[in-house]
Structure formats: structure tokens, C-alpha cells
Design an enzyme around this catalytic site. Structure first.
Site, PDB file in Angstrom:
ATOM      1  CE1 TYR A  89     -14.377 -30.537  56.809  1.00 30.14           C
ATOM      2  CE2 TYR A  89     -14.164 -30.109  59.156  1.00 30.14           C
ATOM      3  CZ  TYR A  89     -14.894 -30.034  57.981  1.00 30.14           C
ATOM      4  OH  TYR A  89     -16.142 -29.466  57.979  1.00 30.14           O
ATOM      5  CG  ASP A 103      -6.447 -28.504  62.033  1.00 32.26           C
ATOM      6  OD1 ASP A 103      -6.943 -28.935  63.090  1.00 32.26           O
ATOM      7  OD2 ASP A 103      -7.115 -28.343  60.996  1.00 32.26           O
TER       8      ASP A 103
END
Length: 829
Positions: A537, A453
Site C-alpha cells: 500500500y 503499520d
């Protein structure tokens, strides 16, 4: 209390009106005499006092017009229905004042501190310097083509540690503030990515631009995705989507592109080699409809791949189309020909299915369900009855003998620097570095997905991370801004992304009760909380500071899952229509693919100073003789041992760099110690690193991603600190897995770590097996680690604080500070 007749009942149930005090024995005897002499007067006083307290309790949480809180009698428990309503009782007009309050933030600008995140003004200064074109090839202000050169990211480049320590502790010169800037150089003859150090900031006339990488060192195809590329990909696929219109209408409830469908490109990684770029894409419903968000729950069984290396989009093409996992079809035409000839399996979603998506997906209350009993009333809450007990100057925070700086960057996430407790440095840097996710599913274009990420930007990629007040943080929290650079618009933006508040744990930090003593301390701690958004998310990072010197760091995941299409007639499936080898069926046409979340942190411990060592305290079990031989040359078991087996400790100082994993069959404690500093008892002062993880890396060593993901192999890795080893991963390595250059294993080069400046790279995480409870929203799942004093203090480090203490033997009584009833203030910092 009947079981303890020798214990004074007042110890367990003290009169709540008593003020914080310490009574001497003489005062206690005097009060007893007065009590015996004036029992009747005291009785009347107590009745009146209790009545006053009840009125205060009813009033101080009421509205500003003195309406009392709703409450119920405590005389008994009755049965009530959800439709019952309580009529607010208006108390007599009373002068209940608003709680005293103050703003914990002063007017110190962020730029005045050495660790503060870059501000919008600083980012604009950096971009102006680069746009002038006097330092590097002209940087475009409004990029719309990959053949242009533009700014991808920028964030604070922290000062060298030795310069910062000299300034903070030895009256050295204040380090300048610098930006680390990533430039996508598509205009070069050989396109690449370059990183630069720009600064010192504050005066553009003095600023310099210094390359941090060499031309060509970062291949152009290993760059992160950006808005310019995604725009080009959508433009390329427009013709294919029109050709697929009849297939999509028949299969997906009359859906059309782009009105009802979107293309999701980020099924990483984009190939294995940095010289290539193969972008796998999948079609999905726009389940959120008018809301600008990506729906990764309602993905559909139609996918393909774009060959898209380099800057010339005319050379790009699509290939490897799949429909219901049938393929690959070289072109769209090949797929349509097979579809129209009825030689392949087909799916047809029921008519009207699309109209149900938003209700199924969007996280609003289901109005078809009755409210739970009393759910229409406000929940319990806390506030600061005498204002905040912490202060913030710029981004430097002080609370209860804790001092630290808040920092962070766009890519790697939030960070803390120069963490001190009671005047001692505990850690120089505590920082989020990366989040790795590995998916498994039986679906074209989605199997083998790997995300790192930091590549997308943990703290401000294309989605700003903004506090949802009263959800992420209590209403009384203090909000701090950070800034991020948006590459597509080439502009800097502020976001309210960090909150700081003191939290009442509503539990004991420590306690003890006996027949003649009761004591304890309520667990209150300071919280620095940073919620971030990365695609589907949402993560919340907490740094919690405790009164006893512990520091707890945790990461929570929420948001919604990336699902996979449920193919009821999948030829690879078993007869069980509820699950497959990769997860459970969670909705009509969705499965929840298994994956993990592995959080990588940089923990640069400085136990008092930078000269530290790393000890393993082995927790063992074995024969008595084995235990005693670790400390002497004994040959016979002493007769006072009643068993032949025991538990014992074995101590090991790690001599060389290494990666360590939790092993419950061979347990050990990880401790950072200062060899040169001892506590009162002669023991080396230290801090224990306690990973609270439920996950471990299960991929084999020969998996193509394991070099780039090497930080996930260990729970704690210990290395000698180097300025050039800033992070445990590189944002480019997931896009160049055949030739990664910035992974953690490269740091393990067998250097000595005894009495050195060492860094601990901590990885914690959890396994996520999505279930039906994860739709539409995943309720927080978390993992973390604790930094815990380990012989650092001479005694429990809380006894310089007021506490609850009653002892019958010497009649000493002490309570935490009390407060008068007051109205919760409206705090909007």
C-alpha cells in the site's frame, strides 16, 4: 442575465484586463463621461485589447521558443476522432518573459530547528556514538545474525513540551536535539529490545546515552521483523521449497522457487503471546519478475508456519502446511505424501498463465486499448505566476499568517509542530501515529491478518518513500528531505519525501451573488504532502491550510491490494461463483478480501495556550418545552412557536477523560475551547474537530487484538497530556497481544480535563471492499478530519485579503491581484 434586468452585466463578466483597484464614486462618474465622449475610440481599444489577451493566452503556456498553445475554436462544438491532430500555430516573435520566481527555501540547516526530523549526519553521529561501545554493550556494524546487537530504528525524540514552549514563546533556552534509538540486543544472555535517548546532537563529546526502557521490558519475540530475520527464515525454508518442487511445478504452471516464486512472511501478527513467535507464510508468484517489488495480488494456495522464537535458528522449524486450505500437514513430507497419493483436491493453473502476470499486474498503460480522445495532449495545470507566496527556513514554514514546523519520524510518520494562525497558537502537535488494517478471508495463513503499520515504519521502513514529481506533487512544489535508518545495512539514507506548495482549489472559498452585489474569494490553500510506502500500500498524507483558519488533514490509500486465491471448487463456497462471504472475485484466480484502513492521529490542540477544555455541543430534536428548559424554568410553550417540535443545542463540558464515537442517531460537535479567552461577543474561543470518517470498529471487545487496537474503537479520545504518553499505540503490542503495554485505553484513567493541557486522539478511516476496479491498482480512497475555527474569530477571517467584490449601490470594485502573461518557470527546488 435576462432574469435580473436591474443588475449590471459587468458584475458577472468583468473585463479581464482590469487591474486590482478600488474605484470611488467620483472616478466612476468621470470614467462614464469619458466613455460617452469617446465611444468609438474605446471600441477600437477594446478590440485591440481582447486580441492582445488572446495572443497572451496562446503564448504564456507555450514553449520557450514562443510556440503558442494548441487550442480550438469556441464558435461551436463539433465531433472529432481520436486520430485528429492539431498543428501547432507559431505566433509572431514576442518578448514573453519567464514568470518571476524565487526559491522559497533559505539555507538554514534542519539541525538549527528544534522539531526538524533527524538528518543523515545526525544519524551517523548517533551510530558512531553507539558503535564506540562505551555506553552500552557493543553494537555490531554489520549484523548478519539474530545473536548480534544492532540498531533497529532511530528518529527525533521531540523536546519536552514545556521546554519547547519556553523557548518559542518566553525567550527560554533552546532545547537540545535528541534521537530515540531502538536497539535489538540479540547478544545479551537474555535477548531483548531496548530504547535509548541519545544526545544532545551536534557534538559527540557532550552526548549521553540514557535508557528509556528497562532490560527485559520489551521481550525479544515482540520485535518487528527485520532483514536479518527474513534472511534466516528464507534460509530455513530453502529445503522445504526444494522438497515441494514437483508439487509447485504441477500446480502453478511449471513455476520454481526462487526463480518464479517467493515467500511472503508478514501475515501478521506472529502469534498471540510475546513469549512465542509463529510466523505464518504463503507462497506467491513473482508477478513483477525483474522488478524488485512484492506481488501480493498473485498469492497461491500453499502456506505454512515457522516456529521461530529467540535467536537460535537451529531450534526453528516449519509446521502446519496447507494446500488449497487442506491440512494442516505437520511436515512437508506429510503434505507431499497426500498430494502424490491423489487423496486431496488439486489445482493446476493453465499452461502459460505465468507469462501473463506482468501484463495483468504492472501499472503500465494497456497499449491494446485506443487512447481516449485528446489524451495525447497535456492536461490542465497551474503554476505560480509571480513565484511562491510561502517561505521555508529549515523546516519552518510561513504562508498567509500561518506558521508551523514540519517534522516526523521513521516509525510513526509525518508530524507538524507549533501551528499558529494570525499570531495565535492553534495546535502544538498534529501527527500521524499509526495505521491499523484488519483483513478477513477464507484462506490458510491469511485469515485474521492484522497490521499496525507503525511496526513496519510508516515514513521509511525498508522501502524509502520518495516523491514522484508531477504525480504526487505539482512540478513547482518545493521538496524537503527526510532520513531513515536501514537496519540491515546499518546505514542512514536521505529521501525526498515531503513537498510543500500552494494549490488553487479552482472553486469559491466563499461567494454571494444578488441583483446588486457579487462577491467571493477563490479557494487557495497551502499543502504539505507526504507520500509513504508500506509494503503493497501507498499512502498520501495531506495537511491543508486555508485562508480562513481551517486546517484539513486527510489520508489517501493507493497501491495494490493483498489478494487471496480464488478456489472455484471451495467446499465452503456457495453456488455463486462471483463472490463469497469475504469479498468479490476480481480476477481469474483472485478475490479481494474485505479489510479496513484506520488512521490514528495525535492532535494536541492548544487554543491560544495550553489551558483548554473539551465541549460537546449536542444537536438534538424534541419538544419546544424540552429545548427551553435547558436555559430556564419555563413551564408553558410561548404562543409564537408554530410547531410543537424543534431542533436545539445542549452544551456539555466534559469533566473526565473519555473515548467518543460518531453516532448519527445522537449527533454532537466536538469542540476544544479556551475557558479564559473570549471573542468580541463574549463566547469562548475554540476550534471544532470534525471527523470525516466512513468507518467504525466492528470487532467485538473480546477479540484478541482489541487492546492493541483500542485506538480504533473511538473517533475522538480526550486525555490529559503527559510526556510519557507520546503515541496512541506501541509498535510492539501487535506482537504481544496477550500483554500489550502501550495502547490507548491505558491512558483513560479518569483524570480531569477541565482547563488542562489536553490531547485529542483522532481516528478516521474507511471500509475497503475490493472490486475489479482495484486491479491492478487501487485508485485513491480517502478519509480525514477538519480543524475548524469555532467562535475563535470575531468575524469571517478572510477580509484582510484581496477579494472579488462589485456592489452596484456604492460602486466599489475590487479584484484579486492580476498578472501579466508569462512563461511557466522550470522549478527544481
Amino acid at each position: 442575465m435576462a432574469d435580473n434586468p436591474g443588475f449590471d452585466e459587468s458584475i458577472s463578466n468583468p473585463d479581464s484586463s482590469r487591474k486590482y483597484r478600488v474605484q470611488s464614486e467620483e472616478q466612476t462618474k468621470s470614467q462614464c463621461f469619458i466613455f460617452c465622449s469617446h465611444l468609438s475610440v474605446l471600441f477600437v481599444f477594446v478590440v485591440g485589447l481582447v486580441g492582445g489577451i488572446l495572443i497572451g493566452i496562446y503564448a504564456y503556456h507555450g514553449s520557450k521558443d514562443s510556440t503558442s498553445c494548441q487550442n480550438e475554436s469556441s464558435q461551436g462544438i463539433g465531433t472529432r476522432t481520436g486520430t485528429d491532430n492539431l498543428t501547432p500555430t507559431t505566433s509572431p516573435q514576442r518578448n514573453i518573459v519567464q514568470c518571476p520566481n524565487r526559491n522559497p527555501k533559505d539555507d538554514t540547516p534542519y539541525e538549527s530547528t528544534v522539531f526538524a526530523p533527524l538528518t543523515v549526519n545526525e544519524m551517523k553521529m548517533v551510530s558512531d556514538i553507539l558503535w564506540q561501545g562505551s555506553y552500552i554493550t557493543t553494537v555490531d556494524r554489520t549484523p548478519r545474525s539474530l545473536k548480534e546487537t544492532f540498531i533497529l530504528y532511530m528518529y527525533l525524540l521531540p523536546p519536552r513540551k514545556e521546554d519547547a514552549i519556553r523557548y518559542l514563546y518566553h525567550n527560554g533556552m533552546k532545547p537540545g536535539r535528541y534521537a530515540r534509538v531502538h536497539i535489538q540486543r540479540g547478544a545479551e544472555q537474555v535477548p531483548d529490545i531496548m530504547e535509548y535517548k541519545v544526545g544532545p546532537l551536534g557534538s559527540s563529546s557532550n552526548a549521553t546515552v540514557i535508557p528509556l526502557t528497562r532490560p527485559g521490558e520489551i521481550h525479544f519475540n515482540s520485535r518487528p521483523y527485520d532483514g536479518v530475520e527474513v534472511t534466516a527464515l528464507n534460509r530455513l525454508l530453502d529445503g522445504d521449497m526444494k522438497a515441494l518442487e514437483s508439487l509447485m511445478r504441477e500446480s502453478f504452471d511449471d513455476a520454481t522457487f526462487p526463480d518464479d516464486l517467493f515467500i511472503f512472511f508478514f501475515n501478521g501478527p506472529p502469534g498471540l503471546k510475546e513469549t512465542e513467535r509463529e510466523t505464518r507464510f504463503v507462497i506467491g508468484f513473482k508477478g513483477f519478475q525483474t522488478i524488485k517489488d512484492v506481488d501480493l495480488i498473485n498469492l497461491l494456495p500453499l502456506s505454512g508456519t515457522v516456529h521461530n522464537p529467540g535467536t537460535n535458528t537451529l531450534d526453528w522449524y516449519t509446521h502446519s502446511y496447507y494446500y488449497l486450505n487442506q491440512g494442516p500437514y505437520r511436515t512437508v513430507s506429510d503434505l507431499i505424501a497426500e498430494y502424490n497419493s491423489n487423496t486431496i483436491r488439486k489445482v493446476r493453473l493453465p499452461a502459460g498463465y505465468r507469462n501473463t502476470l506482468q501484463k495483468r499486474l504492472f501499472s503500465e498503460r494497456d497499449e491494446s486499448l485506443p487512447l481516449r480522445e485528446y489524451a495525447d495532449r497535456p492536461g490542465a495545470r497551474s503554476y505560480m505566476p509571480q513565484g511562491p507566496r510561502f517561505s521555508i527556513s529549515g523546516t519552518k514554514v510561513k504562508w498567509m499568517d500561518w506558521n508551523f514546523h514540519i517534522s516526523g519520524g521513521q516509525l510513526n510518520g509525518p508530524a507538524l509542530f507549533d501551528i499558529r494562525f494570525k499570531g495565535n497558537r492553534i495546535a502544538y502537535e498534529l501527527a500521524v501515529n499509526d495505521i491499523a488494517l484488519e483483513y478477513a478471508m477464507d484462506a490458510s495463513a491469511q485469515n485474521g491478518i492484522i497490521y499496525m503499520d507503525a511496526t513496519y515504519g510508516i515514513m521509511g521502513g525498508d522501502t524509502p518513500s520518495t516523491i514522484i514529481r508531477d504525480v504526487d506533487c505539482p512540478s513547482y512544489a518545493t521538496i524537503l528531505n527526510t532520513s531513515y535508518w536501514h537496519s540491515f545495512s546499518q546505514n542512514a539514507f536521505d529521501m525526498k519525501s515531503i513537498c510543500v506548495f500552494e494549490e488553487d482549489g479552482q472553486e469559491a472559498l466563499w461567494r454571494h451573488f444578488s441583483t446588486n452585489f457579487a462577491g467571493g474569494m477563490r479557494n487557495r490553500h497551502l499543502v504539505v504532502r507526504v507520500p509513504v510506502v508500506i509494503g503493497n500500500y501507498d499512502y498520501i498524507f495531506d495537511f491543508k491550510f486555508y485562508i480562513d483558519g481551517k486546517l484539513y488533514t486527510n489520508a489517501k490509500a493507493s497501491g495494490y491490494i493483498q489478494a487471496s486465491f480464488w478456489d472455484e471448487h471451495n467446499p465452503h463456497a456457495s453456488g455463486d461463483k462471483t463472490r463469497d462471504a469475504f469479498g468479490y472475485r476480481v480476477s481469474d484466480y483472485q478475490t479481494g478480501p474485505i479489510h479496513d484502513h484506520m488512521f490514528g492521529f495525535k492532535v494536541d490542540m492548544d487554543v491560544i495556550d495550553s489551558n483548554n477544555s473539551f465541549e460537546l455541543v449536542h444537536w438534538k430534536a424534541g419538544d419546544i418545552l424540552d429545548a427551553l428548559k435547558t436555559q430556564s424554568n419555563i413551564t408553558q410553550v410561548p404562543p409564537y412557536f408554530i410547531y410543537n417540535q424543534t431542533r436545539y443545542l445542549e452544551y456539555e463540558t466534559m469533566r473526565r477523560e473519555a473515548g467518543l464515537r460518531l453516532n448519527y442517531d445522537n449527533q454532537k460537535l466536538f469542540v476544544v475551547v479556551n475557558e479564559n479567552m473570549r471573542n468580541k461577543w463574549g463566547v469562548k474561543r475554540g476550534y471544532q474537530i470534525v471527523p470525516l470518517s466512513t468507518a467504525a470498529q466492528s470487532l467485538p471487545e473480546n477479540h484478541p487484538a482489541m487492546k492493541a487496537l483500542s485506538f480504533t474503537k473511538y473517533h475522538v479520545t480526550v486525555t490529559k497530556r503527559k510526556e510519557e504518553e507520546q503515541y496512541l499505540s506501541s509498535i510492539y503490542d501487535i506482537n504481544r497481544m496477550d500483554n500489550p503495554k502501550g495502547y490507548l485505553d491505558l491512558m483513560l484513567d479518569n483524570e480531569s480535563i477541565v482547563n488542562e493541557d489536553v490531547v485529542n486522539w483522532v481516528t478516521v478511516g474507511f471500509l475497503h471492499v475490493p472490486t475489479s476496479e482495484d486491479l491492478p491498482m487501487t485508485v485513491r480512497v480517502e478519509s480525514g478530519f477538519m480543524l475548524k475555527p469555532f467562535n475563535f474569530f470575531d468575524t469571517t477571517a478572510t477580509f484582510d485579503m484581496p477579494q472579488y467584490s462589485e456592489s452596484q449601490g456604492n460602486n466599489n470594485v475590487e479584484y484579486e491581484p492580476t498578472f501579466d502573461a508569462c512563461i511557466e518557470p522550470n522549478t527544481e527546488y
